[in-house]
Design an enzyme around this catalytic site. Structure first.
Site, PDB file in Angstrom:
ATOM      1  N   ARG A 246       0.872  -1.174   0.000  1.00 37.76           N
ATOM      2  CA  ARG A 246       0.000   0.000   0.000  1.00 37.76           C
ATOM      3  C   ARG A 246       0.906   1.220   0.000  1.00 37.76           C
ATOM      4  O   ARG A 246       1.954   1.236   0.666  1.00 37.76           O
ATOM      5  CB  ARG A 246      -0.893   0.026   1.255  1.00 37.76           C
ATOM      6  CG  ARG A 246      -2.041  -0.968   1.255  1.00 37.76           C
ATOM      7  CD  ARG A 246      -3.116  -0.612   0.215  1.00 37.76           C
ATOM      8  NE  ARG A 246      -4.263  -1.518   0.262  1.00 37.76           N
ATOM      9  CZ  ARG A 246      -4.421  -2.581  -0.523  1.00 37.76           C
ATOM     10  NH1 ARG A 246      -3.499  -2.886  -1.417  1.00 37.76           N
ATOM     11  NH2 ARG A 246      -5.497  -3.331  -0.430  1.00 37.76           N
TER      12      ARG A 246
ATOM     13  N   GLU B  80      -4.329   7.392  -4.700  1.00 38.16           N
ATOM     14  CA  GLU B  80      -4.652   6.673  -5.940  1.00 38.16           C
ATOM     15  C   GLU B  80      -6.031   7.105  -6.421  1.00 38.16           C
ATOM     16  O   GLU B  80      -6.944   7.209  -5.604  1.00 38.16           O
ATOM     17  CB  GLU B  80      -4.625   5.157  -5.697  1.00 38.16           C
ATOM     18  CG  GLU B  80      -3.233   4.660  -5.380  1.00 38.16           C
ATOM     19  CD  GLU B  80      -3.165   3.150  -5.117  1.00 38.16           C
ATOM     20  OE1 GLU B  80      -4.165   2.445  -5.361  1.00 38.16           O
ATOM     21  OE2 GLU B  80      -2.112   2.699  -4.670  1.00 38.16           O
TER      22      GLU B  80
ATOM     23  N   HIS C  48      -1.714   0.397  -9.885  1.00 39.23           N
ATOM     24  CA  HIS C  48      -2.236  -0.602  -8.940  1.00 39.23           C
ATOM     25  C   HIS C  48      -2.824  -1.816  -9.685  1.00 39.23           C
ATOM     26  O   HIS C  48      -4.021  -2.080  -9.628  1.00 39.23           O
ATOM     27  CB  HIS C  48      -3.294   0.031  -8.009  1.00 39.23           C
ATOM     28  CG  HIS C  48      -3.543  -0.792  -6.770  1.00 39.23           C
ATOM     29  ND1 HIS C  48      -3.890  -0.247  -5.559  1.00 39.23           N
ATOM     30  CD2 HIS C  48      -3.492  -2.131  -6.548  1.00 39.23           C
ATOM     31  CE1 HIS C  48      -4.049  -1.198  -4.657  1.00 39.23           C
ATOM     32  NE2 HIS C  48      -3.809  -2.358  -5.246  1.00 39.23           N
TER      33      HIS C  48
HETATM   34  C1  8YV Z   1      -7.513  -5.041  -5.206  1.00 37.38           C
HETATM   35  C2  8YV Z   1      -5.579  -5.182  -3.754  1.00 37.38           C
HETATM   36  O1  8YV Z   1      -8.011  -5.722  -6.228  1.00 37.38           O
HETATM   37  O2  8YV Z   1      -6.533  -7.188  -3.007  1.00 37.38           O
HETATM   38  C3  8YV Z   1      -6.008  -6.133  -2.700  1.00 37.38           C
HETATM   39  O3  8YV Z   1      -5.812  -5.818  -1.526  1.00 37.38           O
HETATM   40  O4  8YV Z   1      -4.847  -4.291  -3.526  1.00 37.38           O
HETATM   41  C4  8YV Z   1      -6.060  -5.373  -5.126  1.00 37.38           C
HETATM   42  O5  8YV Z   1      -5.815  -6.673  -5.472  1.00 37.38           O
HETATM   43  C5  8YV Z   1      -7.754  -3.580  -5.351  1.00 37.38           C
HETATM   44  O6  8YV Z   1      -7.950  -3.095  -4.053  1.00 37.38           O
HETATM   45  C6  8YV Z   1      -8.915  -3.238  -6.228  1.00 37.38           C
HETATM   46  O7  8YV Z   1     -10.056  -3.957  -5.878  1.00 37.38           O
END
Ligand code: 8YV
Length: 327
Positions: free
Chosen positions: A237, A266, A285
């Site tokens: 993150r 983001e 992302h």
């Molecule tokens: C998500 C992610 O798909 O799963 C997670 O925690 O960061 C990504 O794989 C993203 O948050 C969008 O949905």
């Protein structure tokens, strides 16, 4: 009584159909924000939520008095007030496992792309600048045989480390809350303090979840400890890293390059210098963003909510203590 679901991430017809067979579904295909009046109204009647990327606040939960379960289409759950959900007896389900390998692929893509300057040099070819054999000015750094420092060795961290150790003959160092003896045996990985990892690693890859403890875990001091030749990769993150400090470290040559899939804000602000820096590979992302994996994540979320609203244990439950088996 037919239970009601609010869904707000892009779901494909087969997943929506599965939900509609069992529930009344209020579907918001392109929800702009939590203030949408129709969304608020639907929440007022909802027993379940399926979605991702929306910050769920206690105030939003107040607007959903019948809520029993949330199925996030993500493994990360930093957008959810877990303690508050548990206090209210609301189950939170996520999607681990199905995205592990794909996200680790993204991690290694960034390791490779940053080390071999793949994006910068592809742009060079595209611009028509390739008029003679490339010289030292375009050389990159080796990946194989180097030291890979993993900050976090959970499922995704382990999958990145496996690629490094078994695929590229890398020495793996890791910092993690708990030791991982099986991975130490499998990969020859060594656990060490964060500062030592930062000082020893050629590649530093962040895979820890975002929590109050990991917010800005990597800042000015930490970049200062890294080798000047270090390549920094973040697939966790954005807020785990102090982005201003990262920009400074890249600008001042305190570290060599970065591969980033996540950012403090983001989508990335148009003002951010990061995507314009030659030594940065910035992705929007895409950690889990393949057709196969996003389908599997959506299916896991659907399965989780079907089970949860049926009084059965969901496959992947974040707040175990909110679970009260029937009978
Ligand atoms: C998500 C992610 O798909 O799963 C997670 O925690 O960061 C990504 O794989 C993203 O948050 C969008 O949905």
């Amino acid at each position: 009584m037919t239970k009601r679901i609010v869904a707000y991430s892009r779901l494909k017809p087969p997943h929506l159909d599965q939900l509609r067979q069992r529930f009344h579904v209020d579907y918001f295909e392109a929800l702009e924000g939590a203030d949408d009046p129709a969304f608020r109204e639907a929440l007022g009647q909802a027993h379940g939520i399926v979605g991702s990327s929306l910050l769920i606040t206690p105030e939003l939960l107040d607007a959903a008095p019948h809520l029993e379960a949330i199925a996030t289409i993500s493994v990360g759950y930093d957008n959810y007030p877990v303690d508050e959900l548990t206090r209210r007896g609301i189950l939170l389900c996520n999607t681990p496992d199905v995205l592990t390998e794909t996200t680790a692929d993204t991690g290694f893509l960034l390791v490779m792309a940053a080390a071999r300057r793949a994006v910068e040099l592809a742009e060079y070819v595209k611009r028509g600048d390739w008029r003679e054999s490339i010289g030292e000015a375009q050389f990159g750094s080796d990946v194989h045989g180097k030291t890979l420092g993993m900050i976090g060795l959970g499922r995704i961290g382990a999958a990145v480390a496996r690629r490094g150790a078994l695929g590229f003959g890398m020495q793996v160092l890791y910092s993690n809350a708990s030791p991982k003896p099986e991975l130490e045996r499998e990969l020859g990985a060594n656990r060490c303090e964060l500062d030592e990892l930062l000082a020893q690693s050629d590649f530093v890859c962040v895979t820890v979840p975002l929590t109050p403890e990991t917010t800005h875990l990597i800042g000015r001091r930490e970049f200062g400890l890294m080798k000047r030749s270090a390549i920094f990769v973040n697939i966790a993150r954005g807020k785990v890293v102090d982005e201003a400090a990262l920009i400074g470290a890249l600008e001042n040559g305190e570290i060599h390059a970065a591969g980033l899939d996540v950012f403090e804000q983001e989508p990335l602000s148009p003002e951010s210098p990061l995507p314009h820096m030659a030594n940065v590979v910035a992705l929007p992302h895409i950690g889990s963003a393949t057709h196969e994996t996003r389908d599997a994540m959506a299916q896991r979320a659907v399965d989780n909510i079907l089970l949860a609203l049926d009084g059965r244990r969901p496959i992947s439950l974040v707040n175990e203590t909110a679970w009260q088996p029937a009978g």
